[in-house]
Design a protein around this motif. Structure first.
Motif, PDB file in Angstrom:
ATOM      1  N   SER A 144      22.454  74.438  41.558  1.00  0.00           N
ATOM      2  CA  SER A 144      22.862  75.664  42.240  1.00  0.00           C
ATOM      3  C   SER A 144      24.295  75.962  41.826  1.00  0.00           C
ATOM      4  O   SER A 144      24.921  75.189  41.116  1.00  0.00           O
ATOM      5  CB  SER A 144      22.757  75.500  43.764  1.00  0.00           C
ATOM      6  OG  SER A 144      23.659  74.499  44.207  1.00  0.00           O
ATOM      7  N   GLY A 145      24.808  77.103  42.268  1.00  0.00           N
ATOM      8  CA  GLY A 145      26.188  77.456  41.977  1.00  0.00           C
ATOM      9  C   GLY A 145      26.293  78.573  40.961  1.00  0.00           C
ATOM     10  O   GLY A 145      25.359  79.366  40.788  1.00  0.00           O
ATOM     11  N   ALA A 146      27.441  78.617  40.271  1.00  0.00           N
ATOM     12  CA  ALA A 146      27.705  79.705  39.338  1.00  0.00           C
ATOM     13  C   ALA A 146      28.472  79.195  38.124  1.00  0.00           C
ATOM     14  O   ALA A 146      29.316  78.309  38.227  1.00  0.00           O
ATOM     15  CB  ALA A 146      28.513  80.800  40.021  1.00  0.00           C
ATOM     16  N   VAL A 147      28.146  79.795  36.986  1.00  0.00           N
ATOM     17  CA  VAL A 147      28.843  79.532  35.732  1.00  0.00           C
ATOM     18  C   VAL A 147      29.401  80.866  35.266  1.00  0.00           C
ATOM     19  O   VAL A 147      28.656  81.831  35.105  1.00  0.00           O
ATOM     20  CB  VAL A 147      27.884  78.954  34.671  1.00  0.00           C
ATOM     21  CG1 VAL A 147      28.617  78.739  33.354  1.00  0.00           C
ATOM     22  CG2 VAL A 147      27.251  77.665  35.165  1.00  0.00           C
ATOM     23  N   GLY A 148      30.713  80.950  35.077  1.00  0.00           N
ATOM     24  CA  GLY A 148      31.360  82.211  34.713  1.00  0.00           C
ATOM     25  C   GLY A 148      31.211  82.543  33.244  1.00  0.00           C
ATOM     26  O   GLY A 148      30.179  83.024  32.800  1.00  0.00           O
ATOM     27  N   TYR A 149      32.255  82.271  32.455  1.00  0.00           N
ATOM     28  CA  TYR A 149      32.272  82.598  31.035  1.00  0.00           C
ATOM     29  C   TYR A 149      32.048  81.334  30.226  1.00  0.00           C
ATOM     30  O   TYR A 149      32.942  80.513  30.074  1.00  0.00           O
ATOM     31  CB  TYR A 149      33.601  83.243  30.645  1.00  0.00           C
ATOM     32  CG  TYR A 149      33.816  84.553  31.333  1.00  0.00           C
ATOM     33  CD1 TYR A 149      33.201  85.702  30.866  1.00  0.00           C
ATOM     34  CD2 TYR A 149      34.611  84.632  32.467  1.00  0.00           C
ATOM     35  CE1 TYR A 149      33.372  86.909  31.507  1.00  0.00           C
ATOM     36  CE2 TYR A 149      34.800  85.833  33.114  1.00  0.00           C
ATOM     37  CZ  TYR A 149      34.171  86.968  32.622  1.00  0.00           C
ATOM     38  OH  TYR A 149      34.328  88.160  33.262  1.00  0.00           O
ATOM     39  N   GLY A 150      30.869  81.180  29.727  1.00  0.00           N
ATOM     40  CA  GLY A 150      30.524  80.013  28.937  1.00  0.00           C
ATOM     41  C   GLY A 150      29.023  79.809  28.959  1.00  0.00           C
ATOM     42  O   GLY A 150      28.300  80.445  29.724  1.00  0.00           O
ATOM     43  N   ARG A 151      28.551  78.935  28.131  1.00  0.00           N
ATOM     44  CA  ARG A 151      27.124  78.670  28.030  1.00  0.00           C
ATOM     45  C   ARG A 151      26.790  77.379  28.767  1.00  0.00           C
ATOM     46  O   ARG A 151      27.497  76.388  28.651  1.00  0.00           O
ATOM     47  CB  ARG A 151      26.704  78.555  26.569  1.00  0.00           C
ATOM     48  CG  ARG A 151      25.253  78.092  26.431  1.00  0.00           C
ATOM     49  CD  ARG A 151      24.689  78.327  25.066  1.00  0.00           C
ATOM     50  NE  ARG A 151      24.348  79.748  24.975  1.00  0.00           N
ATOM     51  CZ  ARG A 151      24.642  80.502  23.936  1.00  0.00           C
ATOM     52  NH1 ARG A 151      25.287  80.011  22.915  1.00  0.00           N
ATOM     53  NH2 ARG A 151      24.292  81.771  23.914  1.00  0.00           N
ATOM     54  N   LEU A 152      25.697  77.427  29.513  1.00  0.00           N
ATOM     55  CA  LEU A 152      25.179  76.242  30.197  1.00  0.00           C
ATOM     56  C   LEU A 152      23.882  75.848  29.517  1.00  0.00           C
ATOM     57  O   LEU A 152      22.959  76.644  29.398  1.00  0.00           O
ATOM     58  CB  LEU A 152      24.933  76.537  31.679  1.00  0.00           C
ATOM     59  CG  LEU A 152      24.222  75.431  32.459  1.00  0.00           C
ATOM     60  CD1 LEU A 152      25.048  74.144  32.455  1.00  0.00           C
ATOM     61  CD2 LEU A 152      23.955  75.885  33.880  1.00  0.00           C
ATOM     62  N   ARG A 153      23.834  74.604  29.090  1.00  0.00           N
ATOM     63  CA  ARG A 153      22.631  74.074  28.444  1.00  0.00           C
ATOM     64  C   ARG A 153      22.174  72.854  29.219  1.00  0.00           C
ATOM     65  O   ARG A 153      22.934  71.895  29.386  1.00  0.00           O
ATOM     66  CB  ARG A 153      22.941  73.710  27.007  1.00  0.00           C
ATOM     67  CG  ARG A 153      21.746  73.173  26.269  1.00  0.00           C
ATOM     68  CD  ARG A 153      22.087  72.947  24.802  1.00  0.00           C
ATOM     69  NE  ARG A 153      20.923  72.388  24.142  1.00  0.00           N
ATOM     70  CZ  ARG A 153      20.978  71.377  23.307  1.00  0.00           C
ATOM     71  NH1 ARG A 153      22.131  70.827  23.006  1.00  0.00           N
ATOM     72  NH2 ARG A 153      19.880  70.932  22.750  1.00  0.00           N
TER      73      ARG A 153
END
Length: 180
Positions: free
Chosen positions: A165-174
């Motif tokens: 859960s949560g949030a990822v701003g500027y960037g890639r999540l793999r």
């Protein structure tokens, strides 16, 4: 088992049932109940459809360990966890600027369900989960780039469930499963 939000007539969820099974097994492992009593309680837990029935099956057992909670935070730089590290029940990862790499492939996961909350600003994140893990990403939002995750075929029923859960701003999540 019952709480103000959960009346005795409310239907039991799968995560609560798994938690109840773990409590019965733990009581047996600590020699608090005999083998026959464990079998009887497990039958009642698996047959329970409401929280009231589940509470009766767990009556007299020690209270559930709420689990541990931990936060890994960095304003800038890298956050890395790998090898045989202990994964808490609830993990929060916070990073304003930098790179995050969590490798859960060899980590010690003692809870049937692990919640990982990501609060990432700028930077890429890479998470490796165990090969047989069940991954849930419904509670996760990404800003600039999309989430890269390809679900595996259904795992064994006793596989750990990892909820993001949560949030990822500027960037890639793999997020990917370990190869072995």
């Amino acid at each position: 088992m019952t709480s103000p939000q959960r009346s005795a007539s409310t239907r039991v969820g799968e995560d609560d049932r798994e938690s109840a099974v773990a409590r019965v097994r733990e009581a047996y492992a600590e020699q608090r109940i005999a083998h026959e009593e464990m079998d009887d309680r497990l039958d009642r837990v698996l047959a329970a459809t409401t929280y009231g029935e589940l509470a009766v099956a767990l009556d007299g057992l020690p209270a559930e360990d709420p689990g541990t909670a931990a936060t890994i935070a960095a304003a800038g730089g890298r956050i890395t966890r790998r090898g045989a590290w202990q994964v808490p029940r609830t993990l929060t990862v916070e990073s304003a600027f930098g790179r995050v790499r969590l490798d859960l492939s060899r980590a010690v996961i003692t809870y049937p369900v692990v919640d990982i909350e990501l609060r990432l600003g700028t930077g890429n994140a890479s998470i490796i989960v165990p090969r047989n893990a069940i991954v849930e990403v419904e509670g996760l939002t990404t800003g600039w780039k999309d989430l890269r995750y390809r679900p595996r075929q259904p795992s064994r029923p006793d596989a750990p469930r990892i909820r993001f859960s949560g949030a990822v701003g500027y960037g890639r999540l793999r997020i990917r499963h370990a190869w072995r």
